[in-house]
Write an enzyme that holds these catalytic residues in place. Structure first.
Site, PDB file in Angstrom:
ATOM      1  N   LYS A  69      -9.383  13.712   3.673  1.00 18.56           N
ATOM      2  CA  LYS A  69      -8.438  12.601   3.765  1.00 18.56           C
ATOM      3  C   LYS A  69      -7.607  12.805   5.025  1.00 18.56           C
ATOM      4  CE  LYS A  69      -7.105  13.915  -0.334  1.00 18.56           C
ATOM      5  NZ  LYS A  69      -7.002  12.743  -1.181  1.00 18.56           N
ATOM      6  N   ARG A  70      -6.850  11.788   5.429  1.00 20.31           N
ATOM      7  CA  ARG A  70      -5.995  11.965   6.596  1.00 20.31           C
ATOM      8  C   ARG A  70      -5.044  13.146   6.384  1.00 20.31           C
ATOM      9  NH1 ARG A  70      -6.184   8.086  10.792  1.00 20.31           N
ATOM     10  NH2 ARG A  70      -4.440   9.250  11.641  1.00 20.31           N
ATOM     11  N   LYS A 126       0.212  14.599   1.414  1.00 23.85           N
ATOM     12  CA  LYS A 126      -1.074  14.880   0.759  1.00 23.85           C
ATOM     13  C   LYS A 126      -1.246  16.381   0.475  1.00 23.85           C
ATOM     14  CE  LYS A 126      -3.470  10.851   2.773  1.00 23.85           C
ATOM     15  NZ  LYS A 126      -4.233  10.155   1.723  1.00 23.85           N
ATOM     16  N   THR A 172      -8.590   6.796  -2.881  1.00 20.57           N
ATOM     17  CA  THR A 172      -9.933   6.319  -3.226  1.00 20.57           C
ATOM     18  C   THR A 172     -10.971   7.422  -3.076  1.00 20.57           C
ATOM     19  OG1 THR A 172     -10.062   5.388  -0.984  1.00 20.57           O
ATOM     20  CG2 THR A 172      -9.622   3.848  -2.794  1.00 20.57           C
ATOM     21  N   HIS A 222       0.800  -1.237   0.000  1.00 21.75           N
ATOM     22  CA  HIS A 222       0.000   0.000   0.000  1.00 21.75           C
ATOM     23  C   HIS A 222       0.819   1.267   0.000  1.00 21.75           C
ATOM     24  CE1 HIS A 222      -4.230  -1.252   0.527  1.00 21.75           C
ATOM     25  NE2 HIS A 222      -3.677  -2.368   0.976  1.00 21.75           N
ATOM     26  N   LYS A 239     -14.534   8.232  -5.224  1.00 22.42           N
ATOM     27  CA  LYS A 239     -15.854   8.523  -4.654  1.00 22.42           C
ATOM     28  C   LYS A 239     -16.365   9.863  -5.168  1.00 22.42           C
ATOM     29  CE  LYS A 239     -14.174   6.472  -0.379  1.00 22.42           C
ATOM     30  NZ  LYS A 239     -13.499   6.890   0.878  1.00 22.42           N
TER      31      LYS A 239
END
Ligand SMILES: *Cc1c(COP(=O)(O)O)cnc(C)c1O
Length: 803
Positions: free
Chosen positions: A536-537, A542, A644, A350, A648
């Protein structure tokens, strides 16, 4: 299932009396929720046992998906939908004066996961049951899920999430299926005289693993698979046990399944975490072997009937644990046991981030798992010996399991399984060419890609009913199980009426979300604005910071040029930070302080708003995603394995604003260049910078006026309340090299945001982009992902719908 409204109402009232000895009038939402839950269980019971029986009778190969996390979200509506009785129940309840949505809110959101990895496992079990794959989840029944996030003064504060407080209506405790897991002590091996070694254990601590099973209901197909979550308990005691030593032991044992570690993409080498990993692995593998023996086939056929999947390296101890059982309990010789183990196991990688790679000190494993460490060292010894004959010594040394006093879990997972997959095309290529290149040279045929996916049933049918109804009216409802049928929507790309209807659905969802924000945060937002979403986290890679710096630049622009022609924007963030991740928590505080500044500035009015929702999780995602216009997927290229939330959001008609990272690359392929807004460094450029070391963040601060102004705001008191955080973040960017190239990508990002602004103003152009995104999202259904795992990795049957 067949269920008339009349029958449902009778059943409901009867169940209410049976469980609570109550009539409808005295009951409240809590009793009504549990009654409905129990009723659903009774409806499912027969198909659940039938499914299990059929798997055994037909001798079906079964898959066990091992994951440290299952981020399920609420199950009430999902179960009703999959049973095909959602509308019947909604109407029936309404006749009884009960609002289904009020009951939905009673269910706690089981947060047994951190983010994408746990949510993937949850989407997979839904899709596996729907695709008629004989597959079950195996994990831990944490007493406390991921912490509840509160903002106090803009700072993240973590509170315990006691999701089991009122009981979990979906689970069944299976006492008869409990197994014993051993920790600590000493072990020595003795010749049995029959050609195998017998281990003797001394002073081992025994833990009782008790399974709690929940039904995983397939969509309209009468299949019910199982999610088995293990809880740690004290084994039955004999009479000589001292009371106080019992209490002490109980606390120690029960702590194993007490809390979920809140670190996402970050490795923490704590003993309790290692205990958790071995606990659910050993319990799961033992229970698989016990179940397999019911088929009376002989252990040598195990791999024909069982596939074990390792979701990231957390369950990689499955490999030595299966070896232990085959050697010590089944008395197999090493070569046969090893062959069987490899054929049974498969592994998903991952991440390529080094800080997330699990690496356990060998002494720690030695102390906790004395038999397992012997097996790991023997696997390593044989690997070096056998592969050393075929390959270069350096290559083999660099791929060893045991190195520098540590056990490298990813290496063990690759060596001990027949398949390793990445989770997006780009990610798999980086594994093959860079991060795991030595393994690719040794085992090229083990490597494969399985791009992640999401279930369209939860993320569209349930989360966005207005859109679901619009789609059904246009193209029918086959996409519930054949999601690429959504492509039929493309026929409406020039149809003005459809595009207007789509705009109306989005507006409705935005109004609904705006009402939620007003009620929960007391903040008014304008549904006519662009809703720009990053959920998101919180992680440096990110790049929530990139988003925030750009927001600040817009703020200054509006302050200096109030007449500036900007379409109103609402920036929406949702993110939890690991409690020990100081930098991420500083970013949270900074975002909240900027929100405070912008949202209360009368000059800005409703041109710019910043909403940071508290306690982001599955239930909030279900509220936010249908209301999103823009999907922020702005990680530094090469860092996000797949993502992901990108899938969505596109499925719900948001336009993706993205770097070419993870699955964004594949999203571009499917929607086409015109229906996605790209910016930023590419993967090869990032690697290039690493190689020649020519990135100098400081230059961007010096030479770029907009950036200069924005970065100075972090340290000159412009943002009240976040002075310390402002300094720390300024330094990380300007002085300490800006690890994730935020400053490098800033201009390109701002230009991309301007393109968004312009595109949005022409509603027809925008809605056409939205429509094409929805129409192209079917390929990212986890139905297809699991069908590919089934045929290409697990070699099990599934009901395959052609793409
Ligand atoms: C989908 C999802 C994620 C993953 O989001 P990414 O943007 O892919 O990291 C995380 N948390 C929740 C609650 C989700 O539903």
């Amino acid at each position: 299932m067949d269920l008339s409204k009349r029958k449902f109402k009778e059943d409901f009232k009867k169940m209410l009396t049976e469980v609570y000895s109550m009539g409808l009038k005295e009951s409240e939402a809590t009793e009504q929720f549990f009654t409905l839950g129990n009723l659903i269980r009774s409806y499912v019971a027969k198909n659940w046992s039938r499914t299990n029986q059929a798997y055994i009778e037909k001798g079906k190969k079964q898959v066990y998906y091992f994951s440290m996390e299952f981020l399920l979200g609420r199950m009430l509506k999902s179960n009703l939908l999959n049973l095909g009785i959602l509308e019947t129940v909604r109407d029936g309840l309404s006749d009884l004066g009960i609002d289904l949505e009020a009951l939905v809110q009673i269910e706690p959101d089981p947060g047994l996961g951190n983010g994408g990895l746990g949510r993937l496992a949850a989407c997979f079990i839904d899709s596996m049951a729907t695709s008629e794959i004989p597959a079950h989840g195996n994990g831990i029944r944490y007493k406390y899920g991921l912490f509840k996030q509160k903002f106090v003064n803009g700072y993240q504060v973590e509170l315990p999430e006691n999701w089991l407080q009122n009981g979990n209506v979906w689970e069944t405790r299976k006492m008869h299926a409990a197994v014993t897991v051993r920790f600590y002590g000493h072990v020595w091996l003795e010749h049995s005289g029959k050609g195998y070694l017998v281990p003797h254990y001394e002073d081992a601590q025994e833990v009782l693993a008790v399974p709690y099973d929940s039904a995983v209901i397939g969509f309209n197909n009468e299949i019910v698979n199982t999610l088995r979550l293990w809880s740690a308990e004290v084994p039955p005691q004999d009479e000589s046990t001292d009371y106080w030593s019992f209490i002490h032991q109980r606390n120690e044992i029960e702590s194993i399944s007490e809390v979920l570690y809140p670190d996402d993409s970050n490795y923490e080498g704590r003993l309790l975490r290692l205990k958790q990993e071995y606990f659910f692995v050993s319990a799961g593998v033992q229970s698989i072997i016990r179940h397999y023996k019911k088929m009376h086939l002989g252990i040598e056929h195990l791999a024909e009937k069982v596939a074990i999947h390792i979701n990231d390296t957390h369950p990689a101890l499955c490999i030595p644990e299966l070896m232990r059982i085959l050697l010590d309990e089944e008395h197999m010789d090493w070569e046969h046991a090893w062959h069987l183990t490899i054929n049974t196991m498969s592994y998903t990688n991952h991440t390529i981030m080094t800080e997330a790679m699990e690496k356990w000190p060998i002494e720690m494993i030695q102390t906790l798992l004395p038999r397992i460490v012997q097996i790991i060292c023997e696997i390593d010894r044989r690997y070096v010996m056998e592969m050393g004959r075929l390959f270069d010594t350096d290559l083999i040394q660099s791929t060893r399991i045991v190195e520098g006093g540590h056990v490298r879990m990813a290496h063990m997972a690759i060596i001990g399984s027949h398949s390793i997959n990445g989770v997006a095309q780009l990610h798999t290529n980086i594994l093959k060419e860079k991060v795991l290149h030595p393994f690719y040279l040794i085992y090229p045929s083990k490597f494969n890609n399985k791009t992640n996916g999401i279930t369209q049933r939860r993320w569209l049918m349930l989360a966005n009913e207005p859109l679901r109804h619009l789609i059904d009216r246009k193209i029918g409802n086959e996409w519930a199980t054949m999601p690429t049928e959504l492509k039929m929507l493309k026929a409406f790309r020039e149809d003005k009426r459809t595009l207007q209807e789509l705009a109306e659905v989005k507006r409705q969802n935005k109004v609904r979300f705006a009402r939620f924000v007003e009620e929960s945060m007391g903040l008014e937002i304008n549904p006519e604005a662009i809703f720009d979403v990053q959920i998101k986290r919180l992680h440096a890679y990110k790049r929530q910071l990139l988003n925030l710096l750009h927001i600040l630049s817009l703020y200054f622009k509006l302050k200096e040029h109030p007449e500036a022609d900007l379409h109103p924007r609402v920036f929406i963030f949702g993110a939890k930070a690991a409690p020990s991740y100081t930098y991420a928590k500083q970013i949270i505080k900074l975002i909240n302080s900027v929100a405070e500044l912008i949202n209360h500035d009368p000059d800005i009015h409703d041109k710019l708003k910043l909403v940071f929702v508290e306690n982001y999780g599955v239930s909030l995602a279900e509220r936010i995603i249908p209301a999103a216009d823009v999907s922020e997927q702005i990680s530094l290229a090469s860092k996000e394995a797949s993502g992901t939330s990108n899938m969505k959001l596109m499925l719900n008609g948001a336009v993706t604003l993205a770097t070419l990272d993870g699955a964004n690359v594949e999203i571009r392929e499917h929607v086409g260049e015109d229906n996605i807004v790209l910016f930023g460094l590419r993967t090869d450029e990032v690697y290039h910078y690493y190689k020649d070391g020519t990135y100098h963040a400081h230059d961007y601060y010096e030479k770029n006026q907009v950036l200069h102004r924005v970065l100075n705001a972090l340290i000159d008191g412009t943002i009240p309340g976040a002075e310390a955080e402002g300094y720390a973040i300024f330094d990380s960017l300007v002085r300490y090299g800006d690890e994730y190239f935020v400053l490098r990508d800033f201009d390109d990002y701002a230009a991309a945001q301007e393109r968004i602004d312009r595109l949005y103003r022409d509603s027809l152009i925008w809605q056409k982009m939205a429509l094409i995104n929805i129409a192209s999202a079917g390929i990212f259904s986890s139905d297809y992902t699991v069908q590919q795992y089934a045929s290409q990795i697990w070699d099990v049957s599934s009901k395959v719908h052609r793409i």
